[in-house]
Design an enzyme around this catalytic site. Structure first.
Site: not given
Ligand code: UGA
Ligand code: MN
Length: 373
Positions: A200, A283
């Protein structure tokens, strides 16, 4: 009488103290991953000293940073290493873009946007790992259509983390993706760079020219991170001397997932490298397990003076239930099939479904709104 009451109190205090000391000792000897004392010390919800706080507050202890191998289930869906969309350029390193993804309303839009960025970049192999038990046909279809080399796999978050208040999102996928890269990259392919790209975020094309320069571990600024809107290394005379970020929280490397890249060769030799299942510390712990110091980090983006990537989020809106009972000879039925497939809405004559609104025959549609000042 008085003495009895006092003795009772002393006894109660004694019992309490014994219990506390026993708890503290148990807690102390159960502090987990030995080399990571630093990373744990500031840990929101971590074990160790904050485990005692959790006990007082009646919260659950955090599960371990690294699960047992049997708890990580990776399954290959499909892959194609053919450079259809743009030819392979032998003199340039390969960039392995590892993207965690999961099924949701915004997924197709996010994946489309990221794909259309990557399609402008040479030598990208897109490693897409889904947080799911099953390979999504939707994701597979998209990957086939984009025509760039890809590997598609499933890597569900282990169950032990699903109950976490702060779930380690995307970690299972990044770990699976990295494993795939280490297994499939061979030296004949030339140099390889790994970049963890959430599905995203927003990526400037210049970012990829930058991370291609990575020798071992490179770092660069990320926009829209935290309250201050920027997370970046602090660079002086070509060297990283620190970081600016909104949230330090006991981290040695307070960087965002989008703010660093690593070379395949370097990860290959640093066999301890491992991304933890620990929200907020992925990270930092990963970079620590790579065994790097501040002075080893290679600042990119003109000595970290430019923002080339943004931590954006697509707004989440519940899927509306819709149906079209009119104009059955029009495009609408097929269109709603596509809406269903791509997930923007739930279409069909279901309970609670709302008929689409129509404006036909070139009339002026609806009433003019007079917005109140
Ligand atoms: C932030 C950080 O940028 C991420 O690198 C980190 O993994 C995340 O927080 C965390 O620690 O929870 P954020 O934008 O808050 O990211 O989270 P998302 O964009 O919702 O998820 C990060 C990635 O994991 C996305 O590529 C999303 O598609 C994926 N994701 C999210 C999953 O694979 N499963 C889920 O249930 C939610
Ligand atoms: Mn995100």
């Amino acid at each position: 009488m008085f003495l009895g009451k006092r003795m009772g109190l002393i006894f109660a205090w004694g019992t309490m103290c014994t219990l506390l000391i026993t708890y503290l000792m148990l807690n102390h000897f159960d502090s987990g991953f030995s080399g990571m004392a630093h990373a744990k010390s500031g840990g929101g919800g971590g074990s160790g000293s904050s485990g005692f706080l959790s006990f007082i507050l009646g919260q659950k202890r955090k599960p371990p940073m690294f699960p047992k191998p049997s708890q990580e289930l990776v399954h290959d869906c499909n892959s194609s290493l053919v450079y259809n969309a743009r030819p392979f350029v032998p003199e340039l390193p390969i960039i392995y873009v590892i993207t965690p993804t999961y099924s949701r309303r915004e997924q197709v839009a996010d994946i489309t946007r990221l794909a259309h960025t990557l399609l402008h970049v040479d030598n990208v192999i897109w490693v897409v790992a889904e947080d799911s038990q099953e390979c999504s046909g939707l994701v597979e279809k998209m990957l086939q259509r984009f025509g760039m080399p890809y590997a598609h796999m499933t890597s569900p978050m282990p169950n032990i983390y699903r109950k976490d208040r702060y779930k380690p999102r995307g970690v299972a996928s990044r770990r699976a993706g990295l494993k795939w890269v280490l297994k499939h990259h061979n030296d004949n392919d030339g140099k390889g760079i790994v970049y963890f790209a959430d599905d995203d975020n927003t990526y400037d094309l210049a970012l990829f020219d930058e991370i291609r320069k990575t020798e071992r571990v490179s770092v660069l600024p990320v926009g829209f991170v935290g309250g201050q809107g920027i997370s970046s290394p602090v660079v002086e005379n070509g060297k990283v001397i620190g970081f600016t970020d909104d949230w330090f929280a006991g981290r040695k490397f307070p960087v965002d997932m989008a703010g660093f890249a690593v070379s395949v060769d370097f990860v290959t030799v640093r066999t301890n490298a491992s991304m933890p299942y620990w929200a907020g510390y992925e990270e930092d712990v990963f970079l620590q397990t790579l065994g790097v110091d501040l002075a080893d980090l290679e600042p990119l983006a003109s000595q970290c003076t430019e923002v080339l990537v943004w931590h954006t989020k697509t707004v989440k809106v519940p899927q509306p239930k819709i149906m079209a009972n009119h104009y059955e000879h029009s495009n609408l039925n097929k269109l709603l099939d596509d809406v269903n497939f791509k997930g923007a809405g739930i279409a069909g004559p279901k309970k609670g479904a709302k008929e689409l609104k129509y404006c036909m025959d070139g009339i002026i549609c609806g009433d003019v709104h007079h917005h109140k000042k």
